[in-house]
Write an enzyme that holds these catalytic residues in place. Structure first.
Site, PDB file in Angstrom:
ATOM      1  N   SER A 123      60.202 -29.869  44.414  1.00 55.40           N
ATOM      2  CA  SER A 123      59.395 -30.135  43.215  1.00 55.40           C
ATOM      3  C   SER A 123      59.533 -28.971  42.237  1.00 55.40           C
ATOM      4  O   SER A 123      59.749 -27.823  42.660  1.00 55.40           O
ATOM      5  CB  SER A 123      57.919 -30.265  43.601  1.00 55.40           C
ATOM      6  OG  SER A 123      57.099 -30.285  42.446  1.00 55.40           O
TER       7      SER A 123
ATOM      8  N   TYR B 158      50.573 -27.491  47.867  1.00 58.65           N
ATOM      9  CA  TYR B 158      51.725 -28.379  47.666  1.00 58.65           C
ATOM     10  C   TYR B 158      52.937 -27.591  47.166  1.00 58.65           C
ATOM     11  O   TYR B 158      54.045 -27.726  47.681  1.00 58.65           O
ATOM     12  CB  TYR B 158      51.312 -29.450  46.649  1.00 58.65           C
ATOM     13  CG  TYR B 158      52.404 -30.367  46.183  1.00 58.65           C
ATOM     14  CD1 TYR B 158      52.677 -31.551  46.869  1.00 58.65           C
ATOM     15  CD2 TYR B 158      53.152 -30.084  45.039  1.00 58.65           C
ATOM     16  CE1 TYR B 158      53.665 -32.416  46.426  1.00 58.65           C
ATOM     17  CE2 TYR B 158      54.144 -30.942  44.598  1.00 58.65           C
ATOM     18  CZ  TYR B 158      54.393 -32.105  45.288  1.00 58.65           C
ATOM     19  OH  TYR B 158      55.379 -32.956  44.858  1.00 58.65           O
TER      20      TYR B 158
HETATM   21  N1  LIG Z   1      55.833 -38.071  41.179  1.00 63.29           N
HETATM   22  C1  LIG Z   1      56.095 -36.847  40.812  1.00 63.29           C
HETATM   23  O1  LIG Z   1      55.894 -36.470  39.646  1.00 63.29           O
HETATM   24  C2  LIG Z   1      56.696 -35.866  41.790  1.00 63.29           C
HETATM   25  C3  LIG Z   1      57.155 -34.648  41.299  1.00 63.29           C
HETATM   26  C4  LIG Z   1      57.766 -33.741  42.165  1.00 63.29           C
HETATM   27  C5  LIG Z   1      57.945 -34.078  43.500  1.00 63.29           C
HETATM   28  N2  LIG Z   1      57.480 -35.264  43.972  1.00 63.29           N
HETATM   29  C6  LIG Z   1      57.757 -35.581  45.385  1.00 63.29           C
HETATM   30  O2  LIG Z   1      58.578 -36.734  45.444  1.00 63.29           O
HETATM   31  C7  LIG Z   1      58.381 -37.406  46.695  1.00 63.29           C
HETATM   32  C8  LIG Z   1      58.105 -38.866  46.425  1.00 63.29           C
HETATM   33  O3  LIG Z   1      56.839 -38.974  45.764  1.00 63.29           O
HETATM   34  P1  LIG Z   1      56.431 -40.186  44.816  1.00 63.29           P
HETATM   35  O4  LIG Z   1      55.944 -39.577  43.564  1.00 63.29           O
HETATM   36  O5  LIG Z   1      57.494 -41.197  44.796  1.00 63.29           O
HETATM   37  O6  LIG Z   1      55.117 -40.656  45.622  1.00 63.29           O
HETATM   38  P2  LIG Z   1      54.561 -42.071  46.120  1.00 63.29           P
HETATM   39  O7  LIG Z   1      53.134 -41.820  46.436  1.00 63.29           O
HETATM   40  O8  LIG Z   1      54.899 -43.162  45.174  1.00 63.29           O
HETATM   41  O9  LIG Z   1      55.385 -42.308  47.485  1.00 63.29           O
HETATM   42  C9  LIG Z   1      55.205 -41.475  48.584  1.00 63.29           C
HETATM   43  C10 LIG Z   1      55.300 -42.294  49.861  1.00 63.29           C
HETATM   44  O10 LIG Z   1      55.162 -41.383  50.966  1.00 63.29           O
HETATM   45  C11 LIG Z   1      54.382 -42.020  51.960  1.00 63.29           C
HETATM   46  N3  LIG Z   1      53.757 -41.019  52.846  1.00 63.29           N
HETATM   47  C12 LIG Z   1      52.823 -40.094  52.540  1.00 63.29           C
HETATM   48  N4  LIG Z   1      52.487 -39.387  53.627  1.00 63.29           N
HETATM   49  C13 LIG Z   1      53.235 -39.870  54.658  1.00 63.29           C
HETATM   50  C14 LIG Z   1      53.354 -39.542  56.021  1.00 63.29           C
HETATM   51  N5  LIG Z   1      52.609 -38.574  56.595  1.00 63.29           N
HETATM   52  N6  LIG Z   1      54.231 -40.238  56.780  1.00 63.29           N
HETATM   53  C15 LIG Z   1      54.984 -41.221  56.239  1.00 63.29           C
HETATM   54  N7  LIG Z   1      54.914 -41.581  54.943  1.00 63.29           N
HETATM   55  C16 LIG Z   1      54.048 -40.907  54.161  1.00 63.29           C
HETATM   56  C17 LIG Z   1      53.328 -42.815  51.180  1.00 63.29           C
HETATM   57  O11 LIG Z   1      52.748 -43.834  51.977  1.00 63.29           O
HETATM   58  C18 LIG Z   1      54.176 -43.341  50.010  1.00 63.29           C
HETATM   59  O12 LIG Z   1      54.730 -44.608  50.306  1.00 63.29           O
HETATM   60  C19 LIG Z   1      57.222 -36.665  47.371  1.00 63.29           C
HETATM   61  O13 LIG Z   1      57.751 -35.750  48.311  1.00 63.29           O
HETATM   62  C20 LIG Z   1      56.549 -35.924  46.237  1.00 63.29           C
HETATM   63  O14 LIG Z   1      55.869 -34.787  46.673  1.00 63.29           O
HETATM   64  C21 LIG Z   1      56.854 -36.161  43.150  1.00 63.29           C
END
Ligand SMILES: NC(=O)c1ccc[n+]([C@@H]2O[C@H](COP(=O)([O-])OP(=O)(O)OC[C@H]3O[C@@H](n4cnc5c(N)ncnc54)[C@H](O)[C@@H]3O)[C@@H](O)[C@H]2O)c1
Length: 288
Positions: free
Chosen positions: A140, A153
Site C-alpha cells: 500500500s 495497517y
Molecule cells: N482499496 C484501497 O484503496 C487499497 C489501497 C491500498 C492497498 N489496499 C489493499 O488491497 C488489497 C485488496 O483490498 P480491496 O480494497 O480490494 O478490499 P475489499 O474489501 O474489496 O476485498 C478484500 C477481501 O479480503 C477478504 N478478507 C479479509 N480478511 C480476510 C481473511 N482473514 N481471510 C480471508 N479473506 C479475507 C474480504 O472478505 C474481502 O473479500 C488489501 O490487501 C488492501 O489492504 C487497498
C-alpha cells in the site's frame, strides 16, 4: 500441461476479484480463498466460469486454513503457478495512545502474517513442482509515508513490502518471482468511497485526474504474474495515480503563489551569478 493455475486470496471483492477476472480471461483455472462466503459465492456466480473457478472458505491469517486452500488448489487443478495475496482489512484505527493491543495484533495477523503464510506454503509447493512460479502481494502507499494510511495497517504493509524482497531473494534460484503492488486510493468496498467522493483529491493530492478502479491494479497484478515480467522480482510497483511521485507537493505552494503566477526563469541561488525571470503568459486563477 493444462491451464495455468492461480490462487487469489481476498478474491471475492475489490482488487482480488478484479485480479480473478483477469486470470479467467487469460485462461487460468482459479481458486478464490476468502473469509466472506456469501460475497464469494455471489462473485463466483457472476464470473460464470463453471468449474474453472472454485471457492476455498479460508481465514488467511490461520496457517492450517491457508495450507488447506493451497492443497485444495493443487487437488482441484493439479498444480499452483501463481499466488496473489490480496486479502486485507483496514484494521485498528485511532490515536496510538488509545489502540488496543488485540486490535493491533489482529491487523498484523490479517495483513502481514497471512502474506508470510502464503509465501511459506506456496513457496514449498512451487519449489517441489520445479517449474518456477509467481507470487504477487498487496502492499500500500500507506507503507511509504505517515500521512498515507492508518498506523497498524501501514506498518504491516511496510512489512509486506519488505517480505516481498526477502522472499524474492530466497526463492530466485527456484525461478519463483515475488513482487508486490502498492495501490493508492482505489474505489473498493474496503474504503467505501466512490469516484464522486474522491473528486477533491483528483488532480491535486492524486495528480492523475481520474479515480483509481480495481481493474487498474488487477492489470498490474496480471502483468507481474505473466512471462512479460519474467525478469522482475523483488519489486514493489506503486499504482496510485502519481500520489507518491508527487510527494508533499511543495511545488504547488510555489505555483499557487500569486507573486510567481505566470513567471518563468532560473534561480542561480547564491552563486553570485545573475538569476533571470520574465513574465510568460497571463494565467487566470490557479495554474495547473
Ligand atoms: N482499496 C484501497 O484503496 C487499497 C489501497 C491500498 C492497498 N489496499 C489493499 O488491497 C488489497 C485488496 O483490498 P480491496 O480494497 O480490494 O478490499 P475489499 O474489501 O474489496 O476485498 C478484500 C477481501 O479480503 C477478504 N478478507 C479479509 N480478511 C480476510 C481473511 N482473514 N481471510 C480471508 N479473506 C479475507 C474480504 O472478505 C474481502 O473479500 C488489501 O490487501 C488492501 O489492504 C487497498
Amino acid at each position: 500441461m493444462g491451464n495455468e493455475v492461480a490462487l487469489v486470496t481476498g478474491g471475492a471483492s475489490g482488487m482480488g476479484r478484479a485480479s480473478v477476472a483477469r486470470f479467467l480471461d487469460r485462461g487460468f483455472d482459479v481458486v478464490v480463498a476468502d473469509l466472506n462466503r456469501e460475497v464469494a459465492e455471489r462473485t463466483l456466480a457472476e464470473f460464470d466460469a463453471g468449474d474453472r473457478v472454485r471457492f476455498a472458505h479460508t481465514d488467511v491469517s490461520d496457517e492450517e486454513q491457508f495450507e488447506a486452500a493451497i492443497a485444495q488448489t493443487v487437488e482441484s487443478f493439479g498444480k499452483l503457478d501463481v499466488l496473489v495475496n490480496a486479502a486485507g482489512v483496514g484494521g485498528a484505527f485511532g490515536p496510538l495512545t488509545e489502540l488496543e493491543v488485540d486490535d493491533w495484533d489482529y491487523t498484523f495477523d490479517v495483513v502481514l502474517r497471512s502474506v508470510f503464510l502464503g509465501v511459506k506454503h506456496a513457496g514449498r509447493v512451487m519449489r517441489a513442482q520445479g517449474t518456477g512460479g509467481a507470487i504477487v502481494n498487496f502492499g500500500s502507499v500507506g507503507a511509504f509515508a505517515a500521512g498515507a494510511g492508518v498506523q497498524a495497517y501501514s506498518v504491516a504493509k511496510a512489512g509486506v513490502q519488505h517480505l516481498t524482497k526477502i522472499a524474492a531473494f530466497e526463492y530466485a534460484a527456484d525461478r519463483i518471482r515475488v513482487n508486490a503492488v502498492a495501490p493508492g486510493i482505489i474505489t473498493t468496498p474496503l474504503i467505501g468511497l466512490t469516484a464522486e467522493d474522491l473528486k477533491p483529491v483528483l488532480g491535486t493530492v492524486q495528480p492523475l485526474p481520474y479515480a483509481g478502479e480495481p481493474d487498474f491494479v488487477a492489470g498490474v497484478v496480471s502483468f507481474l504474474a505473466s512471462d512479460d515480467a519474467k525478469f522482475i522480482t523483488g519489486e514493489v510497483i506503486t499504482v496510485d495515480g502519481g500520489m507518491i511521485a508527487a510527494g508533499p507537493q511543495l511545488g504547488n505552494l510555489v505555483n499557487n503563489n500569486p507573486a510567481l503566477n505566470g513567471l518563468v526563469g532560473v534561480n542561480r541561488g547564491s552563486t553570485g551569478q545573475k538569476s533571470k525571470v520574465h513574465r510568460t503568459v497571463e494565467v487566470a486563477g490557479t495554474p495547473r
